[in-house]
Every structure is written in structure tokens, then in C-alpha cells.
Write a protein that holds these residues in place. Structure first.
Motif, short mmCIF file in Angstrom:
data_model
loop_
_atom_site.label_atom_id
_atom_site.label_comp_id
_atom_site.label_asym_id
_atom_site.label_seq_id
_atom_site.Cartn_x
_atom_site.Cartn_y
_atom_site.Cartn_z
N LYS A 184 0.34 -0.98 -0.31
CA LYS A 184 -0.41 0.35 -0.09
C LYS A 184 0.91 0.99 0.17
N ASP A 185 0.57 2.08 -0.64
CA ASP A 185 1.73 3.16 -1.03
C ASP A 185 0.14 4.27 -0.92
N GLU A 186 0.29 5.23 0.21
CA GLU A 186 -0.55 5.98 0.48
C GLU A 186 0.06 8.06 -0.97
N LEU A 187 1.24 7.72 -0.63
CA LEU A 187 2.07 8.78 -0.14
C LEU A 187 2.15 9.31 -2.18
N ILE A 188 2.71 7.92 -3.20
CA ILE A 188 3.51 7.95 -4.74
C ILE A 188 2.21 9.01 -5.33
N ASN A 189 1.11 8.81 -5.62
CA ASN A 189 -0.18 9.22 -5.93
C ASN A 189 -1.84 9.04 -5.89
N GLU A 190 -2.55 9.51 -6.54
CA GLU A 190 -3.60 9.33 -5.83
C GLU A 190 -4.54 8.10 -6.09
N LEU A 191 -3.82 6.71 -6.96
CA LEU A 191 -3.83 5.53 -7.28
C LEU A 191 -3.34 4.86 -6.09
N GLY A 192 -2.42 4.72 -5.99
CA GLY A 192 -1.30 4.60 -5.08
C GLY A 192 -0.51 3.22 -5.75
N THR A 193 -0.30 3.29 -7.24
CA THR A 193 -0.69 2.30 -7.75
C THR A 193 1.76 2.43 -8.92
N LYS A 194 1.80 1.34 -9.31
CA LYS A 194 3.58 2.11 -9.62
C LYS A 194 3.07 0.77 -10.79
N GLY A 195 3.58 1.06 -11.92
CA GLY A 195 3.97 0.37 -13.31
C GLY A 195 4.87 -1.30 -13.06
N VAL A 196 4.19 -1.99 -14.07
CA VAL A 196 4.04 -3.29 -14.22
C VAL A 196 4.58 -3.89 -14.88
N GLY A 197 5.48 -2.98 -15.99
CA GLY A 197 5.58 -3.20 -17.66
C GLY A 197 6.89 -4.06 -17.62
N GLU A 198 7.56 -3.49 -17.00
CA GLU A 198 9.69 -3.44 -16.46
C GLU A 198 10.03 -3.99 -15.88
N ILE A 199 9.71 -4.13 -14.77
CA ILE A 199 9.47 -5.06 -13.42
C ILE A 199 9.75 -6.62 -12.93
N GLY A 200 9.19 -6.56 -14.41
CA GLY A 200 9.35 -8.23 -14.64
C GLY A 200 10.36 -8.88 -15.23
N LEU A 201 10.98 -8.11 -16.16
CA LEU A 201 11.91 -8.47 -16.39
C LEU A 201 13.67 -7.77 -15.84
N VAL A 202 13.94 -7.39 -15.66
CA VAL A 202 14.84 -6.25 -14.82
C VAL A 202 16.48 -8.25 -14.18
N GLY A 203 15.42 -8.55 -13.50
CA GLY A 203 15.61 -9.40 -12.16
C GLY A 203 16.03 -10.45 -12.99
N MET A 204 15.28 -11.34 -14.20
CA MET A 204 15.39 -12.97 -14.89
C MET A 204 16.61 -13.12 -15.69
N PRO A 205 17.25 -11.77 -16.39
CA PRO A 205 18.82 -12.97 -17.03
C PRO A 205 19.26 -12.83 -15.62
N ALA A 206 19.94 -12.15 -14.63
CA ALA A 206 20.87 -12.64 -13.14
C ALA A 206 19.90 -13.79 -12.69
N ALA A 207 18.66 -14.05 -12.52
CA ALA A 207 18.53 -15.41 -11.95
C ALA A 207 18.52 -16.66 -12.92
N ILE A 208 18.66 -16.41 -14.09
CA ILE A 208 18.75 -17.64 -15.10
C ILE A 208 19.93 -17.96 -15.29
N SER A 209 21.20 -16.86 -15.15
CA SER A 209 22.76 -16.84 -15.09
C SER A 209 23.46 -17.43 -13.88
N ASN A 210 22.80 -16.52 -12.59
CA ASN A 210 22.72 -17.85 -11.62
C ASN A 210 22.05 -18.71 -11.19
N ALA A 211 21.51 -19.11 -11.93
CA ALA A 211 20.73 -20.98 -11.75
C ALA A 211 21.88 -21.96 -12.24
N ILE A 212 22.76 -21.42 -13.78
CA ILE A 212 23.15 -21.77 -14.60
C ILE A 212 24.73 -22.19 -13.90
#
Length: 745
Positions: free
Chosen positions: A698-726
Motif C-alpha cells: 500500500k502506497d499512500e504517497l506516490i499518487n492518487e491511485l497508489g499505483t506503480k507500473g508493471v511493464g518492466e519490473i518483471g524483466l530486470v531480475g530474470m537474466p541474472a536469476a537464470i545466469s546464477n542458476a546456471i
């Protein structure tokens, strides 16, 4: 009081049926009478000059109308002036058909206009060019001695330089108890959206144009066209109701837009220009980069020094940079830091923002370095991150408006079964396959742009919502309809969200995972104003029970306005409009970030990705068998469309780690796999079981909706997680993306 809300519910995309049945029209699919077709001729030369053009054979072909080049193009003031679009980096913007100079391989050097596409394409091969070639440089690794800081410019606010150094980094790193020093290489990637880049220009006469374009920003392209061709803004209309993917490639106006409009104005006819897949590779790419990482800690795992130095590619005419070195300190605290970002100008087109620009490149290096440090310390990789957890953005010394990353770690680890991991590399097997577990952290900015929305309540109870934003396939139409419906207490069927049109109220381009928080907030602001107008009008009615009611005394539900103290007292919105003589009640309002309030905080989304891989012991092939990503992104408006965004980003993470790479032949100065046959992306068989968790944030500061974007956040950690698993599976640490099987044999 419990109201029937749609926000927070999983609603299928409202335009879904139109897309899957083929009813949705894209930029090159609109039926236009008397349409001419343009075909772009691309330079086979990487650098040099055009010394001769002979178009006689092409012009002799029946159906060919015109061949435009730098020798006979219309005179435009723009060719002698500098004009930037909203996403332009510092430098001199590329101008198609400007002069005889060739700046990069694939550069457009002519446009053939004919009565049909096939004739135009055939004629393009009948033009005779002569060139004077020059020595070129297109290889980043061969030109590191030319690296320099980027110039500051228009886009610097969204892409700031790395934070200044702190403490005594070199001394702290040299004397550290435990340290890791590595160099990471990232290859070139191209966007490859399914819809090809296309523009259809309808010539209306008297300086008026209607343009159907593949773009992420209708108003950006409207401004671009009007300025270049000296037209009135109101006489240029850009439409993009459906966009078949973009991922950043549609942020800037691409050259087919300029060429199409130029031809339409020159010939005073309707013109369509469609680029083929190979021509898409002549712009729109994520730059190759080399990252030098130096992380150090004490024996307990507490970070003492962070060093992150980046060298990346740009063109010789614009200074493109993306935030890369800045992410280390935003995630992890350390008293001694050194961050640098330099660029190398090469004879290539200017790189462009590509989903999570800088972030996906940076987080791979950062999170693999953290993983390597954890093995040196003999501390669980998840535990090392928890040891260095901070609710403060160390780069700015500001607290986050909210940060549920800890919950992401714990929930994803539990769902994944991280506790079952044997920490020893090469210790887990499944038949002939080595099994590896890896994890990584993700972070991305929580942007919000100014946006203006018009709301209009009609006599039939329909709420019309107008905004110029596009929907590039993210579910924008659906979530905006949900937000508007809840604000006025309406069903989804009684809301009509009209978008993708530069004639509608202002919107920035759709990018940076920002549109829900931008247009969505503007809807909330406009809805508050509209509710006041509706209440004021209701109070004017004879014997109205709302005469003394204030905003806080009423609520809206099922197309009615109710008194809170006595919900049985109500009036329908239709009746209010009827009392207004059937004239719609409307309002137009701006939503914008609360800069003064938010200046004390850092704004970001966070994620944690956990991955299992199988590596064939004999041939080295890698399969991502399953993955879990947990995301903290404030309020989730539509879990179904949001989950779809994260799944798509996770798949792109698999692609970035194991598949995607555009191969540059430095001797020819051209990309050698400029097609979907040889530019590798995952197919269904490459994708295992994927799961998505949304942490309760819950974010009551960021904006009237309390929303943040979800378009890019799912990508950024995956390549490293895969590399680390390898690494966990094989004991081999690979520092170059994508990871090829031959490196694991």
C-alpha cells in the motif's frame, strides 16, 4: 460502505475479441481510396557518400509515380534546423534524405512511390547508385579508447548520470575482507515487435493530414510532423488505436513517418509506407555494453564498497545513454562507491530505449556479482540480500514511498522452494541434467507523467473518457475503463474510453511503465471535478434532497448518486443530465506528479525472481524449467492484465539470457541476422512453468491511485536469476549474454 468496485478484479481485455478475430486495424490496414505505396531503399554502404543516382530504369516501370532522394526531395526548413522529439538524446537528430552522406548501414537513401506495393518494391531494385566508401567503426570492443561521458540534454531528467562517488572506494576495495571483480558483456538486441513499422497518410488538402502510425505517442508524432513540415498542429491528426507491440521502439518517430508524410505533401495524394523486417533492424536497438563490477564486503556480508563502470555504444550523431551504473546504490548500501558511465560513438544508428533500458543490463551484472560474492562468503544468496536490505535509496539518501521487497523475497522463496536448494554447485541432478537454482532482485523507477483527461456524462448514462494515450498491448483500455467506472459508480459497459488520437487531451508517450499512473491519475482528478458538477446540478433541481449536500456527503453507485447518511435517497445520473436539458456535463483536468511532496522520497517498484534450470551434461543446452517472480508495485488495478505483463517480461528475461543477440560483422559494418529466422527468440517449447506473485504493498504517497507500473519490473531480475542458476547447476560463471551452450560443454 461496500461499493461494487471493478478495480482490483481480473477483467479480460475489452479489445481482446477485436484482436483475436482480426477486426482491430493497425497502421497499414486502414482502407484508403486512391492510395499510393512507398518503398524505402536502404543503403548497402556503412559509411561514405552517394556520388551518383540513376532512377531512369525505375521511373520507366509502369505504375511508378516518383523516386525521392536527397537530389530532388522537397525543400524543408527542418533540414536546416534542429528539432527534437520528446525522447531525443543530445546531438543532431537523424534527417532522412538530408544529403549525400551515409552515416550507417541500412540508412534510407530513397523512397519509391508507386500505385501498388509490389511495383514500388520491384522498382527499388532498379535504381543505380554509385558510392564513395569510407572507413567505418562499428565494434564497441575495438573502440574503447574513444569512450567519453555523454553530453547533457533534453532527456537527462529521465536518464540522469550516475551518482557521484562516496567515501574512498579504491582504498576500501583494495583492503576489503572479501571482494569480487568481474567484467560483463552484453550484446546488441533489437525490439522486433510483431507489427511492422508503418504509416498511412491521408492527404486532406489545405495543409490537413490524417495519419495512421505505429507509435507509442500520438501527440509526440503530431508535434514532430507539424514542426518539420510547417503545418498547424490542429491540422495534423495522428491515430494509433491499436499498436502491435513496441517496447520502446515506438517512442521516437521513425523515418517511415517522415518519408510517408513528405511524399503525401509532395504528391498531394494519400500514401502508405511500410518497412520490412530487415529495415526494422536499421533502427531500434538496445546498445551493447561492457560493465566492470567491483563489489566488496566484510566477513559478515555487509557491503563496504560498490564499483560499477559502464561503457556502451552510441551513434556518431546523438549521445544516447541509459541509467545503468546508478542502480547498484539504489538497491544496496555501502559507504564507498564509484559509478561511471561512458559512451563510444560508432557508425551505427542511435540506440533506443528497449524495455527496462539500462535496468535489465545493469541488474544482470549487479545481481550476478552479488551471487558471486555470496559464494565467496559462503552465505545464502537470499540471506546476503537481506543482510544488505535498506528502506532508503542510498543514492539519494531518501526513503522509498513504499518498499515491499522483503515480502517479495520471502513469498517468492517459499513458493519456489528455495529452502530445498543444496548450495554446492553441481550437486543437484535430474537424470542426465544438472539442476540449478538462482535468484535475483529487480528494481525499476515508478514514473508518472502529466496527463490531461476529459470526462463527459451523456444523457444515456454513458461516461465518455478522452485521452490521447496509446495502448501498445498492455491493457490500457481495460484498466482506464475500470478506474473511470469506479470513480463514477458505473458498470464497465457504461464507460467509453477513447484514446490513440492526438486530437484528444494531452498524454506523453506510453513508456517507462508510467501510463496507468499518469492517465489513471488524471481520470481520478477529472472524476472528482465531474462529481462536483453533477452534485451542483442535482442541488438545483426542485425539492432536491441534495441542496445542502457536500462532496463528502454523497457516493456514486450503479449509475446513481446517493446520500451517505440515507443511501435510499438517490438520483440517477441520467436524470441529472435530463434536468440539464440533455446537454452532457463534462470537465477536462490535468493529473500530475506531486513534485513538492515527493521530492523527499524515492519512487520505485521492486521484484524478486527465482529460477530453476536444467543443463544437459553432454551438450550444454539450458532449459528454464520453472520460475517465480514476486512484484511490489503498489495497487494492482487488474491482476489479470498485470500478471500478463509480468509473464511477458519474464519470457523476455529468458530470451535476453539465452537467445537474443544481433550479430554485427565489424568488417561489413552491418547486422548479419536481421530477420526473425536468425534473430533467436523463445518459442513455446523454451518456456517452462512461470508463476507471478503480487506482494501486498500500500502506497499512500506516490499518487492518487497508489499505483506503480508493471511493464518492466518483471524483466530486470530474470537474466541474472537464470545466469546464477546456471552457475549453481554447472559451477561455471558466464559473464556474457546471451549464454551459449558451447560455453557450458
Amino acid at each position: 460502505m461496500e461499493l461494487n468496485k471493478t478495480v482490483g478484479k481480473s477483467i479480460s481485455r475489452l479489445e481482446g475479441k477485436l484482436k483475436v478475430t482480426g477486426a482491430a486495424k493497425y497502421a497499414a490496414e486502414y482502407k484508403v481510396d486512391d492510395l499510393l505505396h512507398g518503398y524505402v531503399v536502404s543503403s548497402p554502404v556503412t559509411k561514405g557518400k552517394i556520388t551518383k543516382i540513376d532512377t531512369s530504369r525505375a521511373m520507366a516501370i509502369p505504375g511508378v509515380i516518383e523516386v525521392l532522394s536527397h537530389e530532388n526531395r522537397p525543400k524543408l526548413a527542418w533540414f536546416d534546423l534542429q528539432y527534437m522529439d520528446m525522447d531525443a538524446p543530445p546531438g543532431t537528430v537523424f534527417k532522412p534524405l538530408y544529403d549525400e552522406n551515409i552515416l550507417y548501414n541500412g540508412q534510407p537513401i530513397a523512397l519509391v512511390v508507386a500505385r501498388d506495393f509490389e511495383t514500388a518494391r520491384y522498382a527499388s531494385a532498379q535504381i543505380d547508385f554509385e558510392f564513395e566508401e569510407e572507413i567505418f567503426q562499428t565494434c564497441l570492443e575495438d573502440n574503447l579508447d574513444k569512450a567519453r561521458p555523454a553530453k547533457k540534454g533534453f532527456a537527462t531528467a529521465l536518464k540522469p548520470p550516475p551518482p557521484p562517488p562516496t567515501g574512498e572506494f579504491e582504498t576500501a576495495f583494495a583492503n576489503a575482507a572479501v571482494k569480487v571483480e568481474s567484467e560483463f558483456q552484453h550484446g546488441t538486441e533489437h525490439h522486433n515487435p510483431i507489427e511492422l513499422f508503418a504509416t498511412t497518410t491521408v492527404y486532406e488538402g489545405k495543409g490537413k493530414l490524417t495519419i495512421y502510425d505505429k507509435t507509442q505517442g500520438t501527440i509526440n508524432n503530431q508535434l514532430f510532423v507539424a514542426n518539420i513540415f510547417g503545418l498547424r498542429y490542429k491540422n495534423v491528426r495522428v491515430l494509433a488505436p491499436f499498436v502491435g507491440g513496441a517496447f520502446g521502439s515506438g517512442l521516437r518517430p521513425q523515418y517511415q513517418l517522415f518519408l510517408c508524410v513528405m511524399a503525401a505533401l509532395h504528391l498531394k495524394q494519400n500514401v502508405r509506407v511500410v518497412l520490412d523486417r530487415k529495415q526494422m533492424f536499421s533502427f531500434s536497438h538496445r546498445p551493447p555494453a561492457i560493465q566492470k563490477m567491483r563489489f566488496a564486503s566484510d566477513m559478515n556480508g555487509r557491503l563496504t564498497a560498490l564499483g560499477h563502470e559502464v561503457v556502451a555504444e552510441t551513434s556518431n550523431f546523438e549521445d544516447y545513454t541509459e541509467p545503468t551504473a546508478s542502480w547498484s546504490h539504489r538497491l544496496y548500501p555501502a559507504p564507498n562507491t564509484l559509478f561511471k558511465h561512458k559512451i563510444v560513438p560508432l557508425d551505427v544508428y542511435t540506440p533506443m530505449d528497449m524495455r527496462a533500458p539500462g535496468g535489465s543490463t545493469a541488474l544482470h551484472a549487479i545481481e550476478c556479482t552479488m551471487d558471486e560474492l555470496s559464494y565467496k562468503l559462503k552465505i545464502d544468496p537470499l540471506e546476503l540480500r537481506l543482510i544488505n536490505y535498506s528502506d532508503v535509496d542510498q543514492a539519494s539518501k531518501k526513503p522509498y514511498t513504499s518498499k515491499a521487497l522483503r515480502e517479495c523475497y520471502l513469498q517468492a522463496a517459499e513458493k519456489f522452494g528455495w529452502k530445498d536448494r543444496n548450495p554446492e554447485p553441481r550437486s543437484m541432478k535430474r537424470g542426465n541434467k544438472l539442476v540449478g537454482y538462482g535468484m535475483a532482485t529487480g528494481i525499476w523507477d515508478a514514473y508518472q507523467f502529466p496527463a490531461r483527461v476529459q470526462l463527459m456524462m451523456n444523457s444515456d448514462g454513458l461516461l465518455v473518457v478522452n485521452n490521447a494515450t496509446t495502448d501498445i498491448g498492455t491493457g490500457t483500455l481495460t484498466v482506464m475503463t475500470q478506474i473511470a467506472a469506479d470513480e463514477l459508480g458505473l458498470s464497465l459497459e457504461n464507460v467509453d474510453f477513447r484514446y490513440g488520437d492526438s486530437k484528444k487531451p494531452f498524454s506523453m508517450f506510453q513508456g517507462g511503465s508510467a501510463i496507468t499512473s499518469s492517465t489513471g491519475v488524471a481520470i481520478v482528478v477529472a472524476a472528482r471535478a465531474l462529481r462536483k458538477k453533477l452534485l451542483k446540478k442535482a442541488a438545483e433541481m426542485n425539492s432536491s434532497p441534495f441542496k445542502k449536500a457536500g462532496d463528502e456527503d454523497v457516493f456514486f453507485e450503479s449509475g446513481n448518486m446517493h446520500l451517505k447518511k440515507d443511501p435510499a435517497v438517490m438520483i440517477s445520473l441520467k436524470d441529472i443530465i435530463a434536468f440539464n436539458k440533455g446537454i452532457p456535463i463534462k470537465t477536462t483536468n490535468m493529473g500530475k506528479p506531486h513534485m513538492l511532496k515527493l521530492r523527499k522520497y524515492s519512487l520505485a517498484t521492486h521484484s524478486a525472481s527465482f529460477v530453476e534450470v536444467e543443463v544437459d551434461q553432454d551438450v550444454g543446452t539450458v532449459t528454464v524449467t520453472r520460475a517465480v517472480t514476486a512484484v511490489a508495485a503498489g495497487k494492482i488495478i487488474n491482476p489479470k492484465t498485470a500478471r500478463s505483463q509480468i509473464l511477458g517480461s519474464m519470457i523476455w528475461g529468458v530470451s535476453k539470457a539465452l537467445h537474443e543477440e544481433t550479430i554485427m560483422d565489424a568488417k561489413l559494418g552491418k547486422y548479419m541476422n536481421a530477420n526473425l529466422g536468425e534473430y533467436h527468440i523463445p518459442v513455446h517449447a523454451d518456456i517452462g512453468e512461470l508463476d507471478v506473485i503480487f506482494a501486498d504493498e500500500k502506497d499512500e504517497l506516490i499518487n492518487e491511485l497508489g499505483t506503480k507500473g508493471v511493464g518492466e519490473i518483471g524483466l530486470v531480475g530474470m537474466p541474472a536469476a537464470i545466469s546464477n542458476a546456471i552457475f549453481h547447476a554447472t559451477g561455471k560463471r558466464i559473464y556474457k549474454l546471451p549464454i551459449h551452450f558451447d560455453e557450458l560443454i
